[in-house]
Design an enzyme around this catalytic site. Structure first.
Site, PDB file in Angstrom:
ATOM      1  N   SER A   1     -59.615  24.758 -27.885  1.00  0.00           N
ATOM      2  CA  SER A   1     -61.003  23.889 -28.577  1.00  0.00           C
ATOM      3  C   SER A   1     -61.722  24.580 -29.613  1.00  0.00           C
ATOM      4  O   SER A   1     -61.130  24.580 -30.688  1.00  0.00           O
ATOM      5  CB  SER A   1     -61.926  23.555 -27.048  1.00  0.00           C
ATOM      6  N   ASP A   8     -57.865  13.025 -24.264  1.00  0.00           N
ATOM      7  CA  ASP A   8     -58.985  14.020 -24.980  1.00  0.00           C
ATOM      8  C   ASP A   8     -59.393  13.312 -26.212  1.00  0.00           C
ATOM      9  O   ASP A   8     -58.441  12.596 -26.946  1.00  0.00           O
ATOM     10  CB  ASP A   8     -58.368  15.274 -25.315  1.00  0.00           C
ATOM     11  N   HIS A  48     -59.497  16.678 -21.596  1.00  0.00           N
ATOM     12  CA  HIS A  48     -59.913  18.162 -22.346  1.00  0.00           C
ATOM     13  C   HIS A  48     -59.509  19.537 -21.870  1.00  0.00           C
ATOM     14  O   HIS A  48     -58.911  20.274 -22.086  1.00  0.00           O
ATOM     15  CB  HIS A  48     -61.010  17.828 -23.021  1.00  0.00           C
TER      16      HIS A  48
END
Length: 298
Positions: free
Chosen positions: A153, A254, A284
């Site tokens: 991320s 996501d 996610h």
């Protein structure tokens, strides 16, 4: 439709929790796990912390004897929206990578917003890269020709930035592993470039409001968002040509899905080998939940 095991876990453990972006800000929020459902760390030969100028790194060393020339090394940047996480956040991932890939892993405890906003995390990223390249052979027993970078991320954002900064530093990189990466901080709901921001706006875990909260904590000045050190998708074509081979994981449900795919497409267009894996039915955080889910990267 969400991956059913994740849906059951969410309904049991997360459904009634107040989302972090709706809580009054306190650094104590970091004391809770950034993502629930991770596994326990695996045993490795050694785990040691080293101080850098403004942060520290945690080094995981494999069992056994290093190959001729030294261990390969993987520099890892944890997730948490540049706001959450600690040096212990990714111990499980780091130990898994160390043991299963037989590689030294250097996990970077980069500075976080809102206390230390952009570009502090980028500065720590660059210093960690330089430290591994210059100090690593003697101190860690690594092979400086076998340096890989990766992250999850926001950490994948920093890893991607590292691949572009490494070129100016003449540090050769062998590989990049980007898990659900943030590549474009100008993305938003209604953005035709990235339909996933609209399609997945109501998906659990990373809703647009939470992502904007993270971004504003880290990078409060919109004029910074198009800088390649902030959004690596804006790096020059020439810089993309010099990037190392990549494996990019994105989740179908996501909001970040399409900017990760677009980043992979830019690498491919530049002639860089890049594989993009789309995890169907996954939101996610699923990659960090290897203690609960079979989807996990681990």
């Amino acid at each position: 439709m969400s991956e059913p095991t994740y849906a059951a876990f969410h309904n049991q453990h997360l459904k009634h929790s107040v989302p972090v972006h709706l809580l009054p800000w306190s650094p104590d929020i970091r004391n809770a796990p950034a993502v629930l459902g991770g596994s326990d760390p695996l045993p490795v030969a050694g785990v040691n912390d080293y101080p850098l100028s403004h942060c520290s790194v945690r080094v995981f060393t494999p069992e056994g004897t290093a190959p001729a020339g030294g261990w390969p090394v993987f520099i890892f940047f944890h997730g948490g929206g540049w706001t959450l996480g600690t040096i212990a956040t990714e111990n499980a991932f780091s130990s898994n990578m160390c043991k299963r890939a037989e590689s030294v892993v250097v996990s970077v405890d980069y500075r976080l917003g809102p206390e230390r906003p952009y570009p502090a995390a980028v500065e720590d990223t660059v210093e960690a890269l330089q430290w591994v390249h210059t100090k690593g052979p003697e101190l860690l027993g690594i092979n400086p020709a076998l340096i890989a970078v990766g992250g999850s991320s926001s950490g994948a954002n920093l890893a991607a930035i590292a691949t572009h900064r490494a070129q100016a530093l003449a540090i050769p990189l062998a590989f990049q592993l980007l898990v659900v990466p943030v590549t474009d901080n100008t993305a938003a709901v209604g953005d035709g470039r990235y339909p996933s921001w609209t399609e997945n706006a109501k998906t659990v875990s990373l809703v647009p409001e939470k992502m904007v909260w993270f971004k504003n904590n880290y990078s409060p000045n919109p004029e910074d968002w198009t800088h390649p050190d902030n959004s690596p998708i804006f790096a020059t074509d020439e810089s993309f040509k010099g990037a190392p081979p990549a494996w990019i994981a994105v989740c179908e449900l996501d909001i970040l899905r399409d900017e990760g795919i677009a980043y992979g497409d830019k690498l491919k267009k530049a002639g860089v080998p890049a594989e993009v894996k789309v995890y169907k039915g996954a939101p996610h955080p699923i990659m960090a939940m290897d203690g609960e889910l079979s989807h996990s990267c681990l």
